[in-house]
Design an enzyme around this catalytic site. Sequence first.
Site, PDB file in Angstrom:
ATOM      1  N   PHE A 581       0.834  -1.196   0.000  1.00  0.00           N
ATOM      2  CA  PHE A 581       0.000   0.000   0.000  1.00  0.00           C
ATOM      3  C   PHE A 581       0.871   1.249   0.000  1.00  0.00           C
ATOM      4  O   PHE A 581       1.828   1.360   0.760  1.00  0.00           O
ATOM      5  CB  PHE A 581      -0.905  -0.014   1.236  1.00  0.00           C
ATOM      6  CG  PHE A 581      -1.856   1.142   1.314  1.00  0.00           C
ATOM      7  CD1 PHE A 581      -3.057   1.122   0.620  1.00  0.00           C
ATOM      8  CD2 PHE A 581      -1.556   2.260   2.081  1.00  0.00           C
ATOM      9  CE1 PHE A 581      -3.942   2.180   0.690  1.00  0.00           C
ATOM     10  CE2 PHE A 581      -2.426   3.331   2.150  1.00  0.00           C
ATOM     11  CZ  PHE A 581      -3.628   3.286   1.457  1.00  0.00           C
ATOM     12  N   ASN A 682      -4.421   2.254   9.968  1.00  0.00           N
ATOM     13  CA  ASN A 682      -4.937   2.647   8.656  1.00  0.00           C
ATOM     14  C   ASN A 682      -5.270   1.358   7.917  1.00  0.00           C
ATOM     15  O   ASN A 682      -4.561   0.923   7.016  1.00  0.00           O
ATOM     16  CB  ASN A 682      -3.898   3.460   7.881  1.00  0.00           C
ATOM     17  CG  ASN A 682      -4.427   3.932   6.534  1.00  0.00           C
ATOM     18  OD1 ASN A 682      -5.621   3.883   6.266  1.00  0.00           O
ATOM     19  ND2 ASN A 682      -3.520   4.364   5.663  1.00  0.00           N
ATOM     20  N   PRO A 683      -6.368   0.699   8.334  1.00  0.00           N
ATOM     21  CA  PRO A 683      -6.697  -0.613   7.788  1.00  0.00           C
ATOM     22  C   PRO A 683      -7.346  -0.492   6.414  1.00  0.00           C
ATOM     23  O   PRO A 683      -7.775   0.605   6.006  1.00  0.00           O
ATOM     24  CB  PRO A 683      -7.702  -1.150   8.798  1.00  0.00           C
ATOM     25  CG  PRO A 683      -8.395   0.079   9.302  1.00  0.00           C
ATOM     26  CD  PRO A 683      -7.353   1.157   9.325  1.00  0.00           C
TER      27      PRO A 683
END
Length: 776
Positions: A581, A682-683
């Site tokens: 990510f 920050n899933p």
Amino acid sequence: MNSSGPPSSFDAIVVGNGALGSSLAVELAERGARVALVGRAHRPYAASTAAGAMLGCFGEVTTSLLGNEYGRTKFSLDLAAKDIWPEWLERISTDGSDGRDIITAKGTTVLLNTVGTGAIDSDNFEAIRSAMEANGEPYENVDPDDVEWLDPDPNSRPLKALHIPGEHAVDSGRLLHRLTAVAQRLGVGLVDAQATKVLNDGGRAQGVELEDGSVLHAPKVVLASGVGSQELIDSVDGLGDCIPRLVSGYGVSALVTTDDGTQPESVIRTPNRAFACGLHVVPRSMARVYVGATNIINPRPMADPVMRDLLFLLECSHRQIRRNLWSSSVVDVKVGNRPVSLDGFPLLGETPLTGLWMMTGTYRDGLFLSPLLARDFADRLNGAEAGLDLEAFTPERAPLTGVSREETVKTTVEHMLATGYEHHWHVPTDWQEYLAADLKPIYTDWADRIDPDFTPPPELVASSRLHPRMVEWMRTYYANCRARFGTPEKPAPTVGDRVAGAEESLAEARARTPRQDALALAAHTLGGTVEELDLDAPMPPEHEERFASLVAKRAERVPLEYLLGRAELFGLPLTVREGVFVPRIHSEAMVRDALARVEEESPRVVDLCTGSGAIALAVAKLRAGATVTGVDISDKALECAWRNRDDLRDRVPGEVDFARGDAADPLLLAELDGTVDLVTANPPYVPNSLRMPPEWAVHHPPEALYSGWDGLDLIRSAVRSAARLLRKGGILAVEHYDAAVDEVVEIVRQAGFDSVTSHTDHEGFPRYVTARRSDA
């Protein structure tokens, strides 16, 4: 000059009785020369008779004109011409007139309306303004609603307007009549005939032969007959081999009697657009206006208006300028033929045939330049030192370009599409980009097929696809120039050239920030920063392929950070790679806010779903005494996080470690239960049904984005884990999808937190929630 000789013998013969030729004949005669002015009295095919006769240079400015050295040289001639018109009008007037009686417009108002395209109309409007500011020309910005007489259709309403008080217009018919009268008074021999041949004796011009076979003799012959000059060049074997051939910029204009008996005080016009000179309405006399003008490139001059062009012109006039022109009477329709050379620039100077001069090819501003060029050519023909630098425009030359083939093709595509918008075409909203993308290779291939080395100007690239004869002329001229002057050296593309091309490609691919991305990729390729880029420097050949490859990948919407191999958070350069990510600046607000709520100088922190380790490392940078554990289930992410930790040891004073684990695991970091001061997370929080841009939907790992139908599955798990790990009074900060703020607040409350607060990110969107672990 010798003033003796029989009636068929002159000091100079000027072929062409339009504004340029007539002005030169007057200037020469005033200096005592015996001059013959040759041309049909009704001036067939001439440009001057159909001209709007606007006396201005700034209203004609375009980005392409000022974007290359030859265009700037031509503009310098315009600047020199603008100040001599008052004196010139007085010189050619009689009966005590100062010449102002043939001025029909006081000033020019330029409109930016809703008809055109930003890449042409908006940019050209700003180019006009910038040119005036750079040259100290007075102007004023005006509210379009305050422009008198202007009453366009609401669909064509103007967005901006500026007024140029120093750019007027004259009645072209009266100007030509006055020049003819002055020429007669000065003894110029007016020859109502067509010259068909230049007399050549041993490499020197000796005069011209007329269509009836009679001959006029003179040691100096000036071709100022626009497109008609080409026939005379062709009459001398080999003379025109390396002189760019003249073709016609055919245009239609109309004289209209207004229905309400009014006319504007000033010229009202748009910027130049769609290969043409913009729409312009010019007052001509009581209750009459001139409406002009179209511009269609043709191999040969046109004598009659084409219905398509006349209808288009009249339609534009009442829609874009004044609605009640719809009810007005069309008094006259004029057809003119602007002389356009194959490279788009003027032919000014002596030809290889001694004594034969050309003063033509000025395209759109021959009338405006006529007094300036007449004075300069009179000096040259008399052997005096000339005041203008016309060397670039000497008739025999290799083609003048000044811009790359890529830029020419880009301009061609822009103007072809702009033509459609000016015709009010209706295409599906997203087709414009598809059309541009399809036209670009078509015109690139067409330019390559014309010649591998020389590139015609954009309007000739476009029109030549319809005129095989024009292509034949181009290829012949280019082959002759290659044999005479050699193959042109193609300047090495600059960094700026490549960045511009990349920007265009990325814009077509709908990248969100094409310019910034292109600059970033160029800096990355060259091993520096964007601030260090020298856009004027050549792009090193060894970097060309790599840069092109990166741009192609970005056009496929591969995230910029993957291509650069890095991202940044709180000034920390973080390594990122595909499968991990990409950290975003949105997270900075959450980290700063969360730490502000933690009083401990040496807090124990857990960062769930740590990814590249960006948030964990940021916390350790901002709170030097912190001990941080980042957790992620992805091996790729953890490898990236460990590398970032090792690379940033000198910049991150806090203690950071990473562990493999699932944020939903009820036993995750069980040894820390009830001891942690801060949990950040920050899933993945994107709903499975949400449509995402390709950077995310295609190129990011789906497990780093999506989290169930509502996007809240992992947030629920992460909040439960945080409630277990945190001590009483400990702080939770969790990032979320902005539309799910209410649901997230409720999830956090139900997990045993109080002081639950929603916060916005730097763009003002609800982005994260902070909360305190309840003491209960």
